[in-house]
Write a protein that holds these residues in place. Structure first.
Motif, PDB file in Angstrom:
ATOM      1  N   TRP B 119       0.872  -1.186  -0.297  1.00  0.00           N
ATOM      2  CA  TRP B 119      -0.094   0.261   0.055  1.00  0.00           C
ATOM      3  C   TRP B 119       0.473   1.420   0.154  1.00  0.00           C
ATOM      4  O   TRP B 119       0.267   1.943   0.612  1.00  0.00           O
ATOM      5  N   LEU B 270      11.244  13.854   3.441  1.00  0.00           N
ATOM      6  CA  LEU B 270       9.313  13.659   2.970  1.00  0.00           C
ATOM      7  C   LEU B 270       8.673  15.110   3.848  1.00  0.00           C
ATOM      8  O   LEU B 270       7.425  15.402   3.060  1.00  0.00           O
ATOM      9  N   THR B 275       1.861  14.859  -0.028  1.00  0.00           N
ATOM     10  CA  THR B 275       0.867  14.388   0.339  1.00  0.00           C
ATOM     11  C   THR B 275       2.192  13.009   1.359  1.00  0.00           C
ATOM     12  O   THR B 275       2.348  12.777   0.924  1.00  0.00           O
ATOM     13  N   ALA B 277       1.885   9.271   3.148  1.00  0.00           N
ATOM     14  CA  ALA B 277       1.461   8.014   2.899  1.00  0.00           C
ATOM     15  C   ALA B 277       0.344   7.305   1.892  1.00  0.00           C
ATOM     16  O   ALA B 277      -0.480   7.050   2.157  1.00  0.00           O
ATOM     17  N   ILE B 292       0.970   8.534  12.776  1.00  0.00           N
ATOM     18  CA  ILE B 292       2.125   7.683  14.070  1.00  0.00           C
ATOM     19  C   ILE B 292       1.624   6.957  14.918  1.00  0.00           C
ATOM     20  O   ILE B 292       1.804   6.514  15.209  1.00  0.00           O
ATOM     21  N   MET B 304       3.192  -0.800   9.449  1.00  0.00           N
ATOM     22  CA  MET B 304       3.631   0.166  10.634  1.00  0.00           C
ATOM     23  C   MET B 304       2.831  -0.184  11.763  1.00  0.00           C
ATOM     24  O   MET B 304       2.015   0.274  12.029  1.00  0.00           O
TER      25      MET B 304
END
Ligand SMILES: [Cu+2]
Lengths: 120, 326
Positions: B119, B270, B275, B277, B292, B304
């Motif tokens: 994903w 990052l 965007t 995730a 998180i 995660m």
């Protein structure tokens, strides 16, 4: 083996058979050339040669079927009597139409080889 | 409310789907232009055919409901049933085939290797002449004015790469590299979406596509290749300490630090992404904190773990650190 042309169903479907064989040859040949030997040029040349051969065979078969139908002789379009003549004309008529469809099919099959020069 | 209003509303809703960042009908690249052109021709042809067929039907049932002469019937069958479709299909097939080689052309200067993960998207840039890939994730940046090569892979299951505004789609198959190339023309932000069902969060596997002018792109790539920014504020330093203490680096890489994990997306830059995730959240503090704390709540099955044992202050510090990784 196939019986006489004037009474045999096998003769009627010879043109579509050429189409089917051409289809298999084109796919098989391309797969082999692209995976192993030759590469795109060999694949393309082979497909074009197979197509020329198939089209010539279909033209001959179509011409024979057209003669068998002898449309220009008596302009017979309907062949529904249980007679030798009607059987012969029916098989010729159908064979002729099938030859046309087969020629179109073979042509469409070969179009990618005309436009695409790579194996990807 | 007048009767016309709902109709207008529907039309507006329908048409609003035609523009926007993820539309085949708002092309921003050569390949997508071809597809849109094909679509409009097919649509136009279908409308004409529909009118012709129904017109004919109307004519023979209402206007002149009588038998056709055999000659006319024969002409109609041979002309409309054999010659016309054969010519139309041959023309369409030839046009489509003649466009295919261009779409399959190899890219020049830049190769990007994209791997479909469960994903999210691993994205590695390989500029001409460099042999160390520049690792990034969940965002594909491409320059205008050139055709870039995309090499596609998948890690566990089949995915499909598709940014509709830029071009067609190509499957990503584990153990087998597929390829395509894209030539974007209009700088802007676009959106891609995994187009092959790949598991529970398939629908949440999107991708930002950012098209830049060649100059902007070169500057961006140089920045992307550099190691991560060193945190300066006390808050960001506290965030870095949490990052290290929680072992985030076991899964994530932040180049220039000891974090070198490869299980999850590279986080070196990052904060510079548009965007978070894989396209499901905006790149903002709140979103970072929510992610998180509990990835599972935002993306079922995400690989995660959640960190809901962290205090608000720790999460906030983490977000500051991560945002600063531009
Ligand atoms: Cu998917």
């Amino acid at each position: 083996m196939l019986g006489h042309r004037h009474s045999s169903l096998w003769h009627m479907i010879l043109a579509p058979t050429v189409w089917a064989v051409h289809f298999c040859v084109v796919y098989g040949w391309t797969a082999v050339q692209c995976a192993r030997a030759g590469g795109p040029d060999a694949a393309r040349t082979g497909v074009l040669i197979a197509t020329a051969v198939a089209l010539m065979a279909i033209v001959v078969l179509g011409w024979k079927a057209w003669r068998q139908w002898d449309y220009l002789d008596d302009f017979d379009y309907v062949h529904d009597q249980p007679t030798t003549e009607h059987r012969r004309e029916f098989l010729g008529h159908a064979g002729w139409l099938l030859a046309i469809v087969s020629a179109i099919g073979v042509g469409f099959n070969a179009l990618p080889a005309v436009f695409i020069r790579s194996c990807l | 409310m007048s009767a016309a209003r709902p109709g207008l509303l529907c039309a507006a809703l329908l048409l609003s789907a035609c523009s926007g960042e993820q539309s085949v009908l708002a092309p921003a690249g050569r390949d997508a232009e071809v597809l849109a052109t094909l679509f409009w021709w097919m649509l136009g042809g279908a409308v004409v055919l529909w009118l012709l067929m129904n017109g004919l039907f109307f004519y023979v049932t209402r206007i002149r409901p009588q038998a056709l002469s055999p000659r006319a019937a024969e002409a109609l069958i041979i002309g409309g049933g054999i010659v016309f479709p054969t010519v139309v299909l041959a023309a369409l097939l030839s046009f489509a085939l003649s466009e295919m080689p261009k779409q399959r052309e190899p890219g020049e200067n830049l190769t990007v290797r994209i791997t479909g993960e469960s994903w999210w998207w691993r994205v590695d840039y390989l500029p001409e002449g460099s042999d160390t890939p520049i690792a990034s994730a969940n965002e594909l940046r491409l320059p205008t004015g050139q055709r870039s090569e995309l090499k596609l892979n998948a890690s566990e299951v089949i995915h499909s790469f598709w940014i509709p505004a830029l071009g067609g789609k190509t499957d990503m198959i584990p153990g087998r590299e597929t390829r395509m190339s894209l030539e974007p023309t209009v700088p802007g932000d676009y959106r891609g979406q995994c187009a092959e069902f790949c598991g529970e969060s398939h629908a949440l596997m999107a991708l930002a596509g950012v098209v830049m002018t060649p100059g902007d792109f070169a500057a961006w790539l140089e920045k992307e290749a550099a190691p991560a920014a060193i945190p300066t504020s006390a808050e960001a330093l506290r965030g870095l300490a949490v990052f290290n203490a929680e072992g985030c680096g076991g899964c994530h890489a932040v180049r220039g630090t000891e974090a070198a994990g490869t299980v999850g997306p590279d986080l070196t830059h990052l904060g510079g992404r548009v965007t978070l995730a894989a396209g499901i959240l905006p790149m903002e503090r709140d979103a970072l904190i929510r992610w998180i704390r509990d990835p599972e709540a935002l993306k079922p099955g995400a690989r995660m773990p959640g960190y809901d044992h962290l205090s608000d202050a720790e999460l906030s510090a983490l977000a500051t650190y991560l945002e600063g990784l531009e």
